[in-house]
Design an enzyme around this catalytic site. Structure first.
Site, mmCIF file in Angstrom:
data_model
loop_
_atom_site.group_PDB
_atom_site.id
_atom_site.type_symbol
_atom_site.label_atom_id
_atom_site.label_comp_id
_atom_site.label_asym_id
_atom_site.label_seq_id
_atom_site.Cartn_x
_atom_site.Cartn_y
_atom_site.Cartn_z
ATOM 1 N N CYS A 70 19.972 16.635 23.826
ATOM 2 C CA CYS A 70 20.295 17.963 24.534
ATOM 3 C C CYS A 70 19.623 17.921 26.118
ATOM 4 O O CYS A 70 20.548 18.189 26.954
ATOM 5 C CB CYS A 70 19.397 19.167 23.817
ATOM 6 N N HIS A 124 17.481 22.668 28.417
ATOM 7 C CA HIS A 124 16.582 22.830 27.422
ATOM 8 C C HIS A 124 15.302 23.313 27.562
ATOM 9 O O HIS A 124 14.565 23.243 28.446
ATOM 10 C CB HIS A 124 16.173 21.038 27.207
#
Length: 540
Positions: A70, A124
């Site tokens: 991510c 993130h």
């Protein structure tokens, strides 16, 4: 009367010109979405809203992320730079604090007068996007509007199982709340004279797979099969393998006490459960995407808004014995990318087979809005492919993934970790795992701990594993192929950028073609926004 009519006509012409001069951006991000979507050639998937967007826009069939996890992937996309430049290879480090304090994609639009608003998961969250610096994550310098997170997210992610269907009204699920917040922002900013950059980030189908139970109805149990190629690639170096710890941490999976061997470990019955739940979670998110896109149309914004939809990386559902992401395999590195823009009618309903990358998104959106891209970006605008899917283009894309050193290799002055650098062409994927030094942040091509070569000839993008079930790096007959791929890999992305620049220049065609609105654009380009603007020098 005639004079009044002329004046009214001129007034209306100016009003329309000002409206059209503002080109909005709607960015939709989906966590852990692999390109298993109806519009990507998978008719068993119930994804009508994404399918509709694909039919109205351009689908990039072979689009690759720069690292299949991510934060590194999102950081790369949102800064337009690759992990070895951002220095983000994990879920902890914040790019502005580790030597890549640059203007992000939404921050660029903010600095050019746009209202910028984020919802859900774009960066993130947490430490990786500035929590230690700003006491909140999501990179505050990127946004003019208060950032939105679902109030129910934390409650619906602390679960005992890898997948669940809580008995709740759909509007209480986090992604439904994120869609509602994005819609509210769109309504609020619909008439913003300087334009908007609205980002809506959905969490599912990220683990745990949590969604309303009725979405399972789209995928009857008797239609679910295990992966076509459920075993690890033959002759694969051990360093290429991930033990899918992200999935093993859930108590229901941990209770199985599955071995950490490089093998097909997941029981078939539970593998089918997970695959079915992933598909259902994808369909649930598709409905939320439809809500957002429908509101864009209802507000009359389609004709001056470009929409980009992307997943942050692929996802392994038992293919090659793997689960989750965290590898350099094609299934982990390939992610969906769809762009719908009113600027090029020839881009509607088109599938592009050229190799594209997430770092190409930043310069593309900047160009579609009529601006020149900032210096230092490590991708190239996709506008040439929006105008002509057969336009000359890069012939390679690049991904990477870090690992600990495999057994038999010790840390020394050359490195203390391994980095897998991978290059994909239309026909081959080639990966070298080499020593990487975490202090000097450099790699050593001469210290190789594993090499992979996979044959993708004939790959049409609908199989997730058939072309990587045997490592061919040691096959003597393919030595010349391996040598050519090694030269491509070592040459790096810069060679590919120069290749495209030689044909398309600096990627400013969209800006030049919007010459009908130069006065409005140039004035706004230099106007300081009334919200606080963080400059790069003030962030560290």
């Amino acid at each position: 009367m005639a004079s009044l009519a002329v004046q009214l006509a001129l007034f209306l012409a100016v009003a329309v010109s000002n409206c059209l001069a503002t080109h909005n951006i709607l960015m939709i991000a989906i966590d852990d979405l692999r390109p298993e979507i109806g519009g990507y050639g998978h008719p068993s998937m119930h994804t009508p809203n994404m399918d509709k967007l694909i039919s109205e826009g351009t689908m990039f069939r072979f689009n690759y992320v720069q690292q299949a996890v991510c934060s590194p992937s999102r950081t790369s996309l949102l800064t337009g730079r690759r992990p070895d430049t951002t220095h983000v290879w994990d879920l902890w480090h914040y790019f502005r604090s580790v030597g890549c304090n640059v203007t992000t994609l939404p921050q660029f639009f903010k600095q050019h007068g746009y209202r910028t608003a984020g919802h859900g998961k774009i960066f993130h969250p947490g430490h990786a996007s500035g929590q230690a610096v700003f006491h909140e994550g999501d990179d505050p310098p990127s946004w003019t509007e208060p950032y939105y997170h679902s109030p129910n997210l934390r409650n619906l992610t602390k679960h005992q199982f890898a997948w669940e269907t809580p008995d709740l009204p759909e509007e209480e699920f986090p992604d439904a709340q994120i869609a509602a917040a994005g819609i509210a922002t769109m309504k609020k900013l619909a008439n913003e004279p300087n334009g908007f950059f609205i980002a809506v980030g959905f969490h599912k189908p990220h683990l745990p797979f949590v969604f309303p139970k009725n979405y399972l109805d789209y995928y009857p149990e008797d239609t679910i099969k295990i992966a076509d190629d459920p075993y690890p690639p033959k002759d694969m170096p051990a360093v290429a393998w991930s033990d899918w710890g992200e999935l093993r941490k859930y108590p229901d999976v941990a209770a199985m006490h599955l071995p950490l061997n490089i093998s097909k470990d997941m029981p078939d019955a539970y593998a089918k459960e997970l695959r079915r739940a992933y598909y259902a979670a994808t369909s649930y998110t598709d409905v939320q995407i439809g809500k957002v896109l429908d509101m864009l149309d209802a507000l009359g914004l389609r004709q001056n808004t470009s929409v980009v939809l992307w997943g942050d990386h692929g996802w392994q559902l038992g293919e090659l014995g793997e689960w989750c992401k965290h590898t350099n395999f094609d299934i982990a590195a390939r992610a969906p990318l769809v762009i719908r823009t009113p600027l090029y009618e020839e881009s509607h309903g088109v599938a592009v087979d050229a190799l594209t990358e997430h770092v190409d998104i930043y310069p593309t959106l900047v160009e579609l809005a009529g601006f020149e891209a900032p210096k230092g970006l490590e991708g190239f605008s996709l506008v040439p492919l929006l105008k002509d899917k057969a336009a000359p283009w890069k012939n390679a894309s690049f991904s990477q993934y870090p690992r600990g050193l495999p057994k038999g290799h010790k840390a020394d002055e050359h490195g203390d970790h391994a980095m897998g650098y991978s290059v994909r062409t239309a026909e081959w994927r080639y990966t070298e795992w080499v020593y990487f030094h975490n202090k000097t942040l450099t790699h050593d091509w001469s210290r190789n701990v594993g090499t992979e070569l996979y044959d993708h000839r004939g790959d049409n993008g609908t199989s997730f594993s058939a072309y990587e079930n045997q490592n061919l790096a040691g096959v003597p007959e393919l030595k010349s192929v391996a040598t050519q791929m090694q030269a491509l890999l070592h040459g790096g992305f810069q060679v590919q950028l120069e290749r495209v620049r030689a044909v398309h220049g600096d990627g400013l065609s969209a800006a030049k073609e919007q010459s009908a609105m130069p006065q409005v654009r140039s004035e706004r380009q230099h106007r300081r926004h009334h919200h606080r603007v963080y400059t790069a020098s003030r962030v560290v």
